[in-house]
Write a protein that holds these residues in place. Structure first.
Motif, PDB file in Angstrom:
ATOM      1  N   ARG A 111      -7.948  -4.215  -1.133  1.00  0.00           N
ATOM      2  CA  ARG A 111      -7.413  -3.325   0.511  1.00  0.00           C
ATOM      3  C   ARG A 111      -6.134  -3.584   1.071  1.00  0.00           C
ATOM      4  O   ARG A 111      -5.525  -2.757   1.366  1.00  0.00           O
ATOM      5  N   GLY A 161      -7.980  -0.114  -3.081  1.00  0.00           N
ATOM      6  CA  GLY A 161      -8.777  -0.349  -1.715  1.00  0.00           C
ATOM      7  C   GLY A 161     -10.286  -0.416  -1.151  1.00  0.00           C
ATOM      8  O   GLY A 161     -10.650  -0.044  -0.291  1.00  0.00           O
ATOM      9  N   ARG A 162     -10.885  -1.574  -2.092  1.00  0.00           N
ATOM     10  CA  ARG A 162     -12.178  -1.932  -1.893  1.00  0.00           C
ATOM     11  C   ARG A 162     -12.423  -3.553  -1.578  1.00  0.00           C
ATOM     12  O   ARG A 162     -11.596  -3.310  -2.443  1.00  0.00           O
ATOM     13  N   GLN A 203       0.819  -1.660  -0.175  1.00  0.00           N
ATOM     14  CA  GLN A 203       0.204  -0.082   0.037  1.00  0.00           C
ATOM     15  C   GLN A 203       1.223   1.229  -0.197  1.00  0.00           C
ATOM     16  O   GLN A 203       0.948   1.995  -0.838  1.00  0.00           O
ATOM     17  N   ASP A 205      -6.886   5.577  -2.961  1.00  0.00           N
ATOM     18  CA  ASP A 205      -7.474   4.717  -2.976  1.00  0.00           C
ATOM     19  C   ASP A 205      -9.057   4.810  -3.459  1.00  0.00           C
ATOM     20  O   ASP A 205      -9.194   6.657  -3.756  1.00  0.00           O
ATOM     21  N   TRP A 221     -16.815  -1.571   4.171  1.00  0.00           N
ATOM     22  CA  TRP A 221     -16.623  -2.986   2.866  1.00  0.00           C
ATOM     23  C   TRP A 221     -17.822  -3.495   3.521  1.00  0.00           C
ATOM     24  O   TRP A 221     -18.280  -4.300   2.832  1.00  0.00           O
ATOM     25  N   LYS A 258     -15.346   2.706   8.898  1.00  0.00           N
ATOM     26  CA  LYS A 258     -14.886   1.638   7.977  1.00  0.00           C
ATOM     27  C   LYS A 258     -14.984  -0.110   7.828  1.00  0.00           C
ATOM     28  O   LYS A 258     -15.184  -0.584   6.417  1.00  0.00           O
ATOM     29  N   LEU A 265      -3.910  -5.709   6.592  1.00  0.00           N
ATOM     30  CA  LEU A 265      -5.423  -4.632   6.496  1.00  0.00           C
ATOM     31  C   LEU A 265      -5.500  -3.766   8.021  1.00  0.00           C
ATOM     32  O   LEU A 265      -5.390  -4.076   8.699  1.00  0.00           O
ATOM     33  N   ASP A 288     -10.676  -8.196  -3.779  1.00  0.00           N
ATOM     34  CA  ASP A 288     -10.083  -7.354  -2.819  1.00  0.00           C
ATOM     35  C   ASP A 288      -9.159  -7.053  -2.347  1.00  0.00           C
ATOM     36  O   ASP A 288      -8.043  -7.184  -2.896  1.00  0.00           O
TER      37      ASP A 288
END
Length: 583
Positions: free
Chosen positions: A551, A502-503, A471, A478, A571, A567, A555, A549
Protein backbone atom coordinates in the motif's frame (compact mmCIF):
# COMPACT_ATOMS: atom_id res chain seq x y z
CA UNK A 1 12.80 -40.52 33.48
CA UNK A 2 11.09 -39.71 36.79
CA UNK A 3 9.76 -36.32 37.76
CA UNK A 4 12.17 -34.44 40.08
CA UNK A 5 10.88 -34.47 43.64
CA UNK A 6 11.02 -30.69 44.08
CA UNK A 7 9.39 -29.85 40.71
CA UNK A 8 6.03 -28.11 41.04
CA UNK A 9 3.31 -30.29 39.53
CA UNK A 10 0.72 -27.52 39.33
CA UNK A 11 1.48 -23.81 38.88
CA UNK A 12 -0.92 -20.87 38.97
CA UNK A 13 -0.05 -17.49 37.50
CA UNK A 14 -2.09 -14.39 38.40
CA UNK A 15 -2.09 -11.25 36.25
CA UNK A 16 -3.72 -8.47 38.29
CA UNK A 17 -4.64 -5.64 35.98
CA UNK A 18 -6.41 -2.34 36.51
CA UNK A 19 -9.72 -3.69 35.23
CA UNK A 20 -9.43 -7.49 35.10
CA UNK A 21 -7.58 -10.21 36.97
CA UNK A 22 -6.58 -13.24 34.91
CA UNK A 23 -5.46 -16.58 36.30
CA UNK A 24 -3.61 -19.20 34.21
CA UNK A 25 -3.03 -22.85 35.06
CA UNK A 26 0.01 -24.98 34.14
CA UNK A 27 0.42 -28.70 34.84
CA UNK A 28 3.49 -30.91 34.66
CA UNK A 29 2.53 -33.92 32.53
CA UNK A 30 4.59 -36.41 30.54
CA UNK A 31 7.91 -34.72 31.36
CA UNK A 32 6.72 -31.28 30.29
CA UNK A 33 4.71 -28.31 31.52
CA UNK A 34 1.47 -27.65 29.64
CA UNK A 35 -0.84 -24.65 29.63
CA UNK A 36 -4.22 -25.98 30.76
CA UNK A 37 -6.53 -22.99 30.78
CA UNK A 38 -7.32 -19.53 32.09
CA UNK A 39 -10.15 -17.51 33.61
CA UNK A 40 -10.69 -13.86 34.44
CA UNK A 41 -12.80 -11.66 36.68
CA UNK A 42 -13.11 -7.98 37.57
CA UNK A 43 -10.17 -6.81 39.67
CA UNK A 44 -11.93 -4.36 41.95
CA UNK A 45 -15.53 -4.20 40.89
CA UNK A 46 -14.99 -0.55 39.98
CA UNK A 47 -14.42 0.40 43.63
CA UNK A 48 -10.98 1.50 44.87
CA UNK A 49 -11.94 0.34 48.37
CA UNK A 50 -12.60 -3.17 47.09
CA UNK A 51 -9.88 -5.71 47.90
CA UNK A 52 -8.11 -7.05 44.82
CA UNK A 53 -7.93 -10.41 46.59
CA UNK A 54 -11.69 -10.72 46.08
CA UNK A 55 -11.08 -10.38 42.35
CA UNK A 56 -8.39 -13.07 42.57
CA UNK A 57 -10.83 -15.39 44.35
CA UNK A 58 -13.52 -14.76 41.72
CA UNK A 59 -11.10 -15.59 38.89
CA UNK A 60 -9.79 -18.73 40.61
CA UNK A 61 -13.34 -19.94 41.35
CA UNK A 62 -14.15 -19.60 37.64
CA UNK A 63 -11.06 -21.64 36.80
CA UNK A 64 -12.11 -24.26 39.35
CA UNK A 65 -15.51 -24.64 37.70
CA UNK A 66 -13.96 -24.87 34.24
CA UNK A 67 -11.32 -27.46 35.18
CA UNK A 68 -13.39 -29.30 37.87
CA UNK A 69 -10.52 -28.90 40.32
CA UNK A 70 -10.01 -27.09 43.62
CA UNK A 71 -7.30 -24.58 44.41
CA UNK A 72 -8.95 -22.72 47.31
CA UNK A 73 -10.36 -24.00 50.59
CA UNK A 74 -13.68 -22.89 52.07
CA UNK A 75 -11.99 -19.84 53.61
CA UNK A 76 -10.65 -18.72 50.20
CA UNK A 77 -7.09 -19.64 51.14
CA UNK A 78 -4.87 -21.33 48.57
CA UNK A 79 -4.30 -25.02 49.25
CA UNK A 80 -0.49 -25.27 49.16
CA UNK A 81 1.07 -27.69 48.33
CA UNK A 82 -1.04 -29.83 46.02
CA UNK A 83 -2.69 -32.78 47.72
CA UNK A 84 -3.56 -36.16 46.29
CA UNK A 85 -6.15 -36.01 43.57
CA UNK A 86 -7.20 -32.70 42.09
CA UNK A 87 -6.93 -30.36 45.07
CA UNK A 88 -4.36 -27.62 45.62
CA UNK A 89 -1.45 -25.97 43.86
CA UNK A 90 2.31 -26.32 44.31
CA UNK A 91 3.48 -22.92 43.12
CA UNK A 92 1.98 -19.48 42.56
CA UNK A 93 3.42 -16.49 40.77
CA UNK A 94 1.83 -13.15 40.05
CA UNK A 95 2.38 -9.76 38.50
CA UNK A 96 0.39 -6.57 38.90
CA UNK A 97 -0.33 -3.45 36.90
CA UNK A 98 -3.13 -2.16 39.14
CA UNK A 99 -0.95 0.43 40.86
CA UNK A 100 -0.38 4.05 40.00
CA UNK A 101 3.04 5.54 39.27
CA UNK A 102 5.29 4.82 42.29
CA UNK A 103 6.81 8.29 41.84
CA UNK A 104 10.49 7.46 42.23
CA UNK A 105 13.06 10.21 42.83
CA UNK A 106 16.77 9.71 42.14
CA UNK A 107 19.64 11.33 44.05
CA UNK A 108 23.27 11.00 43.02
CA UNK A 109 26.63 12.74 42.90
CA UNK A 110 27.08 13.00 39.12
CA UNK A 111 24.76 12.68 36.14
CA UNK A 112 27.14 10.47 34.18
CA UNK A 113 28.05 8.26 37.14
CA UNK A 114 25.66 7.24 39.89
CA UNK A 115 22.57 8.91 38.37
CA UNK A 116 23.15 7.26 35.00
CA UNK A 117 23.43 3.87 36.68
CA UNK A 118 20.23 4.53 38.60
CA UNK A 119 18.46 5.51 35.37
CA UNK A 120 19.64 2.27 33.77
CA UNK A 121 18.38 0.32 36.75
CA UNK A 122 15.00 2.04 36.68
CA UNK A 123 14.74 1.43 32.93
CA UNK A 124 14.14 -2.27 33.70
CA UNK A 125 10.72 -1.28 35.03
CA UNK A 126 9.84 1.32 32.39
CA UNK A 127 9.52 4.01 35.06
CA UNK A 128 10.77 7.54 34.57
CA UNK A 129 11.94 9.38 37.69
CA UNK A 130 9.78 12.26 38.87
CA UNK A 131 12.88 14.28 39.79
CA UNK A 132 16.66 13.93 39.80
CA UNK A 133 18.76 15.59 42.48
CA UNK A 134 22.40 15.87 41.42
CA UNK A 135 25.12 17.15 43.75
CA UNK A 136 27.19 18.30 40.76
CA UNK A 137 24.46 20.74 39.66
CA UNK A 138 25.59 23.21 42.29
CA UNK A 139 22.11 24.11 43.59
CA UNK A 140 21.86 25.13 47.22
CA UNK A 141 20.16 22.97 49.82
CA UNK A 142 16.89 24.93 49.91
CA UNK A 143 16.44 24.68 46.11
CA UNK A 144 16.98 20.91 46.15
CA UNK A 145 14.61 20.50 49.11
CA UNK A 146 11.91 22.43 47.22
CA UNK A 147 12.43 20.32 44.08
CA UNK A 148 12.15 17.13 46.11
CA UNK A 149 9.03 18.22 47.99
CA UNK A 150 7.31 19.48 44.84
CA UNK A 151 7.89 16.12 43.14
CA UNK A 152 6.18 14.37 46.09
CA UNK A 153 7.99 11.01 45.61
CA UNK A 154 6.90 7.81 47.33
CA UNK A 155 10.33 6.21 46.84
CA UNK A 156 13.73 7.89 46.89
CA UNK A 157 16.83 6.07 45.63
CA UNK A 158 20.13 7.59 46.72
CA UNK A 159 23.51 6.49 45.38
CA UNK A 160 27.01 7.82 44.85
CA UNK A 161 30.65 7.26 45.61
CA UNK A 162 32.84 4.20 45.56
CA UNK A 163 33.55 1.77 48.40
CA UNK A 164 36.63 3.75 49.36
CA UNK A 165 35.56 7.36 49.09
CA UNK A 166 33.10 10.26 48.58
CA UNK A 167 31.25 9.62 51.85
CA UNK A 168 31.10 13.33 52.71
CA UNK A 169 29.45 14.21 49.39
CA UNK A 170 26.92 11.40 49.93
CA UNK A 171 26.18 12.68 53.44
CA UNK A 172 25.45 16.14 52.03
CA UNK A 173 22.86 14.55 49.72
CA UNK A 174 21.53 12.68 52.72
CA UNK A 175 21.15 15.97 54.57
CA UNK A 176 18.88 17.30 51.80
CA UNK A 177 16.75 14.16 52.02
CA UNK A 178 16.65 14.26 55.83
CA UNK A 179 15.46 17.87 55.92
CA UNK A 180 12.83 17.16 53.26
CA UNK A 181 11.54 14.15 55.21
CA UNK A 182 11.38 16.05 58.51
CA UNK A 183 9.14 18.66 56.91
CA UNK A 184 6.57 15.91 56.25
CA UNK A 185 4.48 13.73 58.53
CA UNK A 186 5.56 10.12 58.98
CA UNK A 187 2.81 8.92 56.64
CA UNK A 188 3.90 11.31 53.90
CA UNK A 189 7.58 10.44 53.96
CA UNK A 190 8.97 8.39 51.06
CA UNK A 191 10.62 5.02 51.47
CA UNK A 192 14.38 5.29 51.04
CA UNK A 193 16.66 2.89 49.16
CA UNK A 194 20.38 3.56 49.54
CA UNK A 195 22.77 2.10 46.97
CA UNK A 196 26.12 3.48 48.09
CA UNK A 197 29.16 2.21 49.94
CA UNK A 198 28.76 -0.18 52.87
CA UNK A 199 30.40 2.26 55.28
CA UNK A 200 28.10 5.12 54.25
CA UNK A 201 25.17 2.70 54.34
CA UNK A 202 25.68 2.03 58.04
CA UNK A 203 25.69 5.72 58.86
CA UNK A 204 22.66 6.42 56.63
CA UNK A 205 20.73 3.59 58.26
CA UNK A 206 21.38 5.01 61.75
CA UNK A 207 19.84 8.31 60.68
CA UNK A 208 17.05 7.33 58.29
CA UNK A 209 15.73 4.20 60.00
CA UNK A 210 14.33 6.56 62.67
CA UNK A 211 12.72 8.82 60.07
CA UNK A 212 11.26 6.55 57.39
CA UNK A 213 11.36 3.03 55.94
CA UNK A 214 14.96 2.41 54.90
CA UNK A 215 16.62 -0.27 52.76
CA UNK A 216 20.20 -0.84 51.70
CA UNK A 217 21.50 -2.48 48.52
CA UNK A 218 25.06 -3.00 47.23
CA UNK A 219 26.77 -0.02 45.65
CA UNK A 220 25.22 0.52 42.21
CA UNK A 221 28.35 2.32 41.04
CA UNK A 222 30.53 -0.68 41.88
CA UNK A 223 28.42 -3.51 40.49
CA UNK A 224 26.84 -1.69 37.56
CA UNK A 225 23.23 -0.83 36.95
CA UNK A 226 22.02 -4.31 36.01
CA UNK A 227 23.29 -6.20 39.04
CA UNK A 228 20.75 -8.76 40.25
CA UNK A 229 21.00 -7.67 43.88
CA UNK A 230 20.30 -4.03 43.00
CA UNK A 231 17.37 -5.00 40.79
CA UNK A 232 15.96 -7.33 43.44
CA UNK A 233 16.23 -4.55 46.03
CA UNK A 234 14.42 -2.12 43.74
CA UNK A 235 11.62 -4.62 43.08
CA UNK A 236 11.27 -5.31 46.82
CA UNK A 237 10.83 -1.60 47.54
CA UNK A 238 8.32 -1.27 44.69
CA UNK A 239 6.39 -4.27 46.02
CA UNK A 240 6.15 -2.74 49.49
CA UNK A 241 4.97 0.53 47.98
CA UNK A 242 2.34 -1.33 45.94
CA UNK A 243 1.10 -3.16 49.04
CA UNK A 244 0.47 0.22 50.68
CA UNK A 245 -1.41 1.52 47.64
CA UNK A 246 -3.53 -1.47 46.69
CA UNK A 247 -5.97 -2.97 49.14
CA UNK A 248 -5.65 -6.75 49.24
CA UNK A 249 -2.21 -7.04 47.63
CA UNK A 250 -0.49 -7.77 50.96
CA UNK A 251 -3.21 -10.31 51.68
CA UNK A 252 -2.40 -12.05 48.38
CA UNK A 253 1.32 -12.14 49.20
CA UNK A 254 0.61 -13.81 52.55
CA UNK A 255 -1.91 -16.34 51.23
CA UNK A 256 0.03 -17.28 48.09
CA UNK A 257 3.34 -17.51 50.01
CA UNK A 258 5.17 -15.63 47.27
CA UNK A 259 5.96 -12.09 46.18
CA UNK A 260 4.89 -10.68 42.85
CA UNK A 261 6.63 -8.39 40.39
CA UNK A 262 5.41 -5.27 38.59
CA UNK A 263 3.68 -6.32 35.38
CA UNK A 264 5.68 -3.85 33.29
CA UNK A 265 8.93 -5.43 34.48
CA UNK A 266 7.60 -8.93 33.77
CA UNK A 267 6.52 -7.92 30.26
CA UNK A 268 9.90 -6.35 29.51
CA UNK A 269 11.79 -9.40 30.78
CA UNK A 270 9.67 -11.63 28.53
CA UNK A 271 10.36 -9.54 25.42
CA UNK A 272 14.05 -9.49 26.32
CA UNK A 273 14.08 -13.30 26.44
CA UNK A 274 12.40 -13.45 23.04
CA UNK A 275 15.20 -11.40 21.51
CA UNK A 276 17.39 -14.49 21.90
CA UNK A 277 15.04 -16.55 19.78
CA UNK A 278 15.13 -14.49 16.58
CA UNK A 279 17.82 -13.57 14.09
CA UNK A 280 20.79 -11.72 15.58
CA UNK A 281 20.74 -7.91 15.40
CA UNK A 282 16.99 -7.76 14.83
CA UNK A 283 14.51 -6.09 17.15
CA UNK A 284 11.59 -7.69 18.94
CA UNK A 285 8.78 -5.23 19.61
CA UNK A 286 6.19 -6.11 22.25
CA UNK A 287 3.16 -3.87 22.83
CA UNK A 288 0.75 -4.54 25.69
CA UNK A 289 -2.32 -2.31 25.42
CA UNK A 290 -4.00 -1.96 28.80
CA UNK A 291 -6.75 0.13 30.30
CA UNK A 292 -4.69 2.86 31.97
CA UNK A 293 -1.39 2.54 30.15
CA UNK A 294 0.42 0.81 27.32
CA UNK A 295 3.74 -0.97 27.77
CA UNK A 296 6.17 -0.81 24.84
CA UNK A 297 9.20 -3.11 25.01
CA UNK A 298 11.95 -3.17 22.37
CA UNK A 299 14.78 -5.69 22.61
CA UNK A 300 17.76 -6.63 20.45
CA UNK A 301 20.42 -9.13 21.46
CA UNK A 302 19.12 -9.04 25.08
CA UNK A 303 19.39 -5.23 25.17
CA UNK A 304 16.00 -3.99 26.41
CA UNK A 305 14.30 -0.62 26.10
CA UNK A 306 11.06 -0.35 28.09
CA UNK A 307 8.49 2.45 28.04
CA UNK A 308 5.25 2.78 30.03
CA UNK A 309 3.02 5.30 28.26
CA UNK A 310 -0.06 6.97 29.81
CA UNK A 311 -2.36 5.84 27.02
CA UNK A 312 -4.82 2.96 27.08
CA UNK A 313 -8.24 1.69 26.08
CA UNK A 314 -9.91 2.52 29.40
CA UNK A 315 -9.65 5.62 31.56
CA UNK A 316 -6.83 7.04 29.43
CA UNK A 317 -8.59 6.57 26.09
CA UNK A 318 -9.53 10.27 26.07
CA UNK A 319 -5.87 11.02 25.31
CA UNK A 320 -6.74 10.12 21.72
CA UNK A 321 -8.93 13.21 21.52
CA UNK A 322 -5.93 15.35 22.50
CA UNK A 323 -3.72 13.91 19.77
CA UNK A 324 -5.99 13.16 16.81
CA UNK A 325 -8.89 14.86 15.06
CA UNK A 326 -12.29 13.23 15.44
CA UNK A 327 -12.58 13.04 11.65
CA UNK A 328 -9.34 11.05 11.57
CA UNK A 329 -10.56 8.62 14.22
CA UNK A 330 -13.89 8.29 12.39
CA UNK A 331 -12.22 7.53 9.05
CA UNK A 332 -10.91 4.14 10.23
CA UNK A 333 -14.30 2.86 11.41
CA UNK A 334 -15.85 0.56 8.83
CA UNK A 335 -19.48 1.70 9.03
CA UNK A 336 -21.44 4.95 8.99
CA UNK A 337 -21.06 6.77 12.30
CA UNK A 338 -21.11 10.42 13.33
CA UNK A 339 -18.08 12.13 14.85
CA UNK A 340 -20.16 12.96 17.93
CA UNK A 341 -20.95 9.26 18.39
CA UNK A 342 -17.24 8.43 18.26
CA UNK A 343 -16.61 11.05 20.91
CA UNK A 344 -19.46 9.69 23.05
CA UNK A 345 -18.03 6.17 22.82
CA UNK A 346 -14.59 7.37 23.91
CA UNK A 347 -16.03 9.30 26.86
CA UNK A 348 -18.20 6.37 27.96
CA UNK A 349 -15.23 4.02 27.75
CA UNK A 350 -13.15 6.34 29.93
CA UNK A 351 -15.85 6.33 32.62
CA UNK A 352 -16.65 2.61 32.33
CA UNK A 353 -13.33 0.98 31.31
CA UNK A 354 -14.65 -2.53 31.98
CA UNK A 355 -17.21 -2.27 29.18
CA UNK A 356 -16.81 -5.07 26.64
CA UNK A 357 -17.90 -4.63 23.00
CA UNK A 358 -21.33 -6.22 22.74
CA UNK A 359 -21.59 -6.33 18.95
CA UNK A 360 -19.52 -6.05 15.79
CA UNK A 361 -20.04 -2.29 15.60
CA UNK A 362 -18.59 -1.47 19.02
CA UNK A 363 -15.81 -3.98 18.30
CA UNK A 364 -14.96 -2.13 15.08
CA UNK A 365 -14.84 1.17 16.96
CA UNK A 366 -12.39 -0.22 19.52
CA UNK A 367 -10.22 -1.80 16.82
CA UNK A 368 -10.09 1.51 14.93
CA UNK A 369 -9.12 3.39 18.10
CA UNK A 370 -6.47 0.77 18.88
CA UNK A 371 -4.74 1.64 15.60
CA UNK A 372 -4.31 5.19 16.87
CA UNK A 373 -3.05 3.98 20.24
CA UNK A 374 -0.31 2.14 18.31
CA UNK A 375 0.44 5.23 16.19
CA UNK A 376 0.80 7.37 19.29
CA UNK A 377 2.95 4.73 21.02
CA UNK A 378 5.25 4.52 18.01
CA UNK A 379 5.76 8.27 18.14
CA UNK A 380 6.20 8.56 21.91
CA UNK A 381 8.55 5.58 22.17
CA UNK A 382 10.76 6.79 19.33
CA UNK A 383 10.17 3.79 17.09
CA UNK A 384 10.43 5.59 13.76
CA UNK A 385 13.89 4.23 12.93
CA UNK A 386 13.17 0.55 13.59
CA UNK A 387 9.86 0.79 11.73
CA UNK A 388 11.56 2.12 8.61
CA UNK A 389 15.09 0.66 8.47
CA UNK A 390 14.15 -3.04 8.34
CA UNK A 391 15.73 -3.92 11.71
CA UNK A 392 12.38 -4.97 13.18
CA UNK A 393 12.04 -8.73 12.97
CA UNK A 394 9.08 -9.52 15.22
CA UNK A 395 5.99 -7.78 16.61
CA UNK A 396 4.12 -9.25 19.58
CA UNK A 397 0.61 -7.86 20.12
CA UNK A 398 -0.80 -8.16 23.64
CA UNK A 399 -3.80 -6.96 25.60
CA UNK A 400 -7.48 -7.85 25.74
CA UNK A 401 -8.41 -5.49 22.90
CA UNK A 402 -6.33 -7.53 20.42
CA UNK A 403 -6.85 -10.87 22.16
CA UNK A 404 -10.66 -10.83 22.33
CA UNK A 405 -11.33 -10.67 18.60
CA UNK A 406 -13.59 -12.77 16.43
CA UNK A 407 -10.83 -13.36 13.87
CA UNK A 408 -7.08 -12.98 14.53
CA UNK A 409 -6.91 -11.23 11.17
CA UNK A 410 -8.43 -8.19 12.88
CA UNK A 411 -5.44 -8.09 15.23
CA UNK A 412 -3.02 -8.49 12.32
CA UNK A 413 -4.64 -5.58 10.48
CA UNK A 414 -4.48 -3.44 13.63
CA UNK A 415 -0.73 -4.06 13.82
CA UNK A 416 -0.14 -3.52 10.10
CA UNK A 417 -2.16 -0.29 10.00
CA UNK A 418 -1.12 1.13 13.35
CA UNK A 419 2.61 0.46 13.06
CA UNK A 420 3.11 -0.04 9.30
CA UNK A 421 6.74 -1.22 9.53
CA UNK A 422 8.78 -1.74 6.38
CA UNK A 423 10.74 -4.91 5.68
CA UNK A 424 9.94 -8.49 6.64
CA UNK A 425 8.20 -8.73 10.02
CA UNK A 426 6.75 -11.74 11.83
CA UNK A 427 3.54 -10.89 13.72
CA UNK A 428 2.59 -12.84 16.83
CA UNK A 429 -0.54 -12.61 18.98
CA UNK A 430 -0.69 -13.38 22.69
CA UNK A 431 -3.99 -15.27 22.55
CA UNK A 432 -3.79 -16.53 26.16
CA UNK A 433 -2.31 -13.53 27.96
CA UNK A 434 0.93 -15.33 28.83
CA UNK A 435 3.58 -12.75 27.94
CA UNK A 436 3.88 -11.38 31.46
CA UNK A 437 3.69 -14.92 32.83
CA UNK A 438 6.95 -15.73 31.05
CA UNK A 439 8.66 -12.76 32.72
CA UNK A 440 7.10 -13.25 36.14
CA UNK A 441 7.85 -16.99 36.36
CA UNK A 442 11.29 -16.88 34.72
CA UNK A 443 13.13 -16.78 38.03
CA UNK A 444 10.54 -18.69 40.02
CA UNK A 445 10.30 -21.69 37.68
CA UNK A 446 12.76 -21.51 34.73
CA UNK A 447 11.93 -25.09 33.67
CA UNK A 448 8.30 -24.11 33.09
CA UNK A 449 9.38 -21.12 31.02
CA UNK A 450 11.71 -23.21 28.84
CA UNK A 451 8.88 -25.66 28.17
CA UNK A 452 6.16 -23.16 27.27
CA UNK A 453 8.52 -21.03 25.19
CA UNK A 454 9.17 -24.11 23.06
CA UNK A 455 5.47 -24.91 22.73
CA UNK A 456 4.21 -22.09 20.52
CA UNK A 457 3.00 -19.96 23.41
CA UNK A 458 2.02 -17.20 20.98
CA UNK A 459 -0.03 -17.50 17.80
CA UNK A 460 2.10 -16.93 14.70
CA UNK A 461 -0.08 -14.74 12.49
CA UNK A 462 2.41 -14.78 9.64
CA UNK A 463 5.26 -12.91 8.01
CA UNK A 464 4.35 -9.58 6.41
CA UNK A 465 6.56 -8.20 3.62
CA UNK A 466 6.17 -4.42 3.27
CA UNK A 467 8.27 -2.83 0.50
CA UNK A 468 9.12 0.86 0.61
CA UNK A 469 8.25 3.07 -2.37
CA UNK A 470 6.75 6.47 -3.02
CA UNK A 471 3.17 6.14 -4.24
CA UNK A 472 3.26 9.43 -6.13
CA UNK A 473 6.47 8.68 -8.04
CA UNK A 474 5.68 5.06 -8.87
CA UNK A 475 4.68 4.48 -12.49
CA UNK A 476 2.79 1.27 -11.70
CA UNK A 477 -0.94 1.74 -11.04
CA UNK A 478 -2.82 0.16 -8.14
CA UNK A 479 -3.89 -3.40 -8.89
CA UNK A 480 -1.25 -3.91 -11.59
CA UNK A 481 1.66 -6.34 -11.37
CA UNK A 482 4.21 -4.91 -8.93
CA UNK A 483 6.69 -7.70 -8.21
CA UNK A 484 7.13 -11.40 -8.90
CA UNK A 485 8.01 -13.94 -6.21
CA UNK A 486 8.32 -17.69 -5.86
CA UNK A 487 7.60 -19.82 -2.77
CA UNK A 488 9.44 -23.13 -2.26
CA UNK A 489 8.38 -25.73 0.32
CA UNK A 490 10.51 -28.39 2.02
CA UNK A 491 9.77 -30.87 -0.74
CA UNK A 492 11.21 -28.53 -3.37
CA UNK A 493 7.83 -27.63 -4.91
CA UNK A 494 7.86 -24.10 -6.32
CA UNK A 495 4.90 -21.80 -6.94
CA UNK A 496 5.18 -18.38 -8.60
CA UNK A 497 3.04 -15.36 -7.76
CA UNK A 498 2.59 -11.87 -9.18
CA UNK A 499 2.09 -9.38 -6.35
CA UNK A 500 -0.06 -6.35 -7.30
CA UNK A 501 0.58 -2.75 -6.20
CA UNK A 502 -1.60 -1.02 -3.58
CA UNK A 503 -2.92 -4.25 -2.11
CA UNK A 504 -2.79 -6.59 0.83
CA UNK A 505 -1.80 -9.74 -1.04
CA UNK A 506 -1.95 -13.00 0.90
CA UNK A 507 -0.43 -16.34 -0.07
CA UNK A 508 -2.08 -19.07 2.08
CA UNK A 509 0.40 -21.73 3.23
CA UNK A 510 0.41 -24.74 5.54
CA UNK A 511 0.60 -23.49 9.12
CA UNK A 512 3.91 -24.07 10.90
CA UNK A 513 5.76 -25.34 7.82
CA UNK A 514 9.14 -24.02 6.65
CA UNK A 515 9.33 -22.22 3.29
CA UNK A 516 11.73 -20.16 1.21
CA UNK A 517 10.79 -17.00 -0.65
CA UNK A 518 12.61 -15.92 -3.83
CA UNK A 519 12.23 -12.41 -5.24
CA UNK A 520 12.13 -12.84 -9.02
CA UNK A 521 11.42 -9.29 -10.16
CA UNK A 522 11.32 -5.99 -8.20
CA UNK A 523 11.04 -2.47 -9.70
CA UNK A 524 14.15 -0.31 -9.33
CA UNK A 525 12.33 2.35 -7.29
CA UNK A 526 11.26 -0.27 -4.72
CA UNK A 527 13.27 -1.46 -1.73
CA UNK A 528 12.53 -3.93 1.06
CA UNK A 529 14.54 -2.66 4.06
CA UNK A 530 16.50 -5.31 5.92
CA UNK A 531 15.90 -8.00 3.27
CA UNK A 532 18.55 -9.34 0.89
CA UNK A 533 16.38 -9.73 -2.15
CA UNK A 534 19.11 -11.50 -4.12
CA UNK A 535 19.06 -14.54 -1.79
CA UNK A 536 16.16 -16.77 -0.63
CA UNK A 537 14.33 -15.64 2.49
CA UNK A 538 13.54 -18.52 4.82
CA UNK A 539 10.49 -18.33 7.08
CA UNK A 540 7.96 -20.38 9.04
CA UNK A 541 4.40 -19.94 7.87
CA UNK A 542 1.84 -18.45 10.24
CA UNK A 543 -1.91 -18.89 10.16
CA UNK A 544 -2.13 -16.26 7.41
CA UNK A 545 0.73 -17.76 5.40
CA UNK A 546 2.81 -14.90 4.03
CA UNK A 547 1.33 -11.46 3.38
CA UNK A 548 2.56 -8.66 1.09
CA UNK A 549 1.54 -5.14 2.04
CA UNK A 550 2.12 -2.97 -1.06
CA UNK A 551 0.00 0.00 0.00
CA UNK A 552 3.03 2.30 -0.03
CA UNK A 553 5.01 4.49 2.33
CA UNK A 554 1.93 6.15 3.87
CA UNK A 555 -1.52 4.70 4.47
CA UNK A 556 -4.07 7.15 3.14
CA UNK A 557 -7.83 6.71 3.06
CA UNK A 558 -10.18 8.52 0.64
CA UNK A 559 -11.80 11.76 1.81
CA UNK A 560 -15.48 10.78 1.64
CA UNK A 561 -16.98 8.33 4.16
CA UNK A 562 -18.49 5.93 1.62
CA UNK A 563 -15.13 5.41 -0.06
CA UNK A 564 -13.39 5.06 3.30
CA UNK A 565 -15.77 2.30 4.36
CA UNK A 566 -15.36 0.54 1.01
CA UNK A 567 -11.56 0.72 1.25
CA UNK A 568 -11.50 -0.72 4.79
CA UNK A 569 -13.79 -3.57 3.74
CA UNK A 570 -11.64 -4.19 0.66
CA UNK A 571 -8.46 -4.50 2.75
CA UNK A 572 -10.16 -6.84 5.22
CA UNK A 573 -11.52 -9.02 2.40
CA UNK A 574 -8.07 -9.17 0.79
CA UNK A 575 -6.55 -10.55 3.99
CA UNK A 576 -9.45 -12.95 4.40
CA UNK A 577 -10.32 -15.20 7.35
CA UNK A 578 -7.60 -17.22 9.00
CA UNK A 579 -9.35 -20.49 8.12
CA UNK A 580 -8.32 -20.30 4.43
CA UNK A 581 -6.35 -23.38 3.38
CA UNK A 582 -3.56 -23.33 0.77
CA UNK A 583 -4.71 -24.26 -2.71
Amino acid sequence: MNQPQDLARTVLYLDIGTVNTRVSLFDYRDQSYLFIGAASAATSGGDSNYSIYSGVVDAVRKLERATKRRFLDQNSNFVIPMKLGITGVDQIGFSYTCTSDPRIALMGLTRTGSLQNLRNLLANTGIRPVVEICAADGLDISENIDRLLNADPRIVILAGGTEIGAEKAVYRLGEILMLACKSLTREQRPEILFMGSALAGQQMERVFSKISDFSYAPNVLEIGSIGHSSLDSLLSVMNRNAEKQVLGLKDLVERSKTTGVPGEFAFGRSVRLMSRLIKENQHVLGIDIGSDHTVVAKAKNLDLSLEVLPLGMGKRITELLNNFELSELQSWIGFQIKESEVQDYICNKSVYPDLVPGNQYSAQIEQALTRFVLKKCAKEAGMNSILRDGSLGMVLLCGSVVRNVEDPGDSLLIGMDGLHPFGAVDYFLDMNGLTSAVGALAQLNPILISHIMNASTFLNLGKVITPYFNQKNSKIQDGKKFMSVAVRDDAGNVRKFDVPRGRIYRIPLDFGKNYELDFLKIPKEVSIPGVRTWTPLGFKSGCFGIVFDTRGDALELPKDRTSQISKLKFWKDELGPWTIQPS
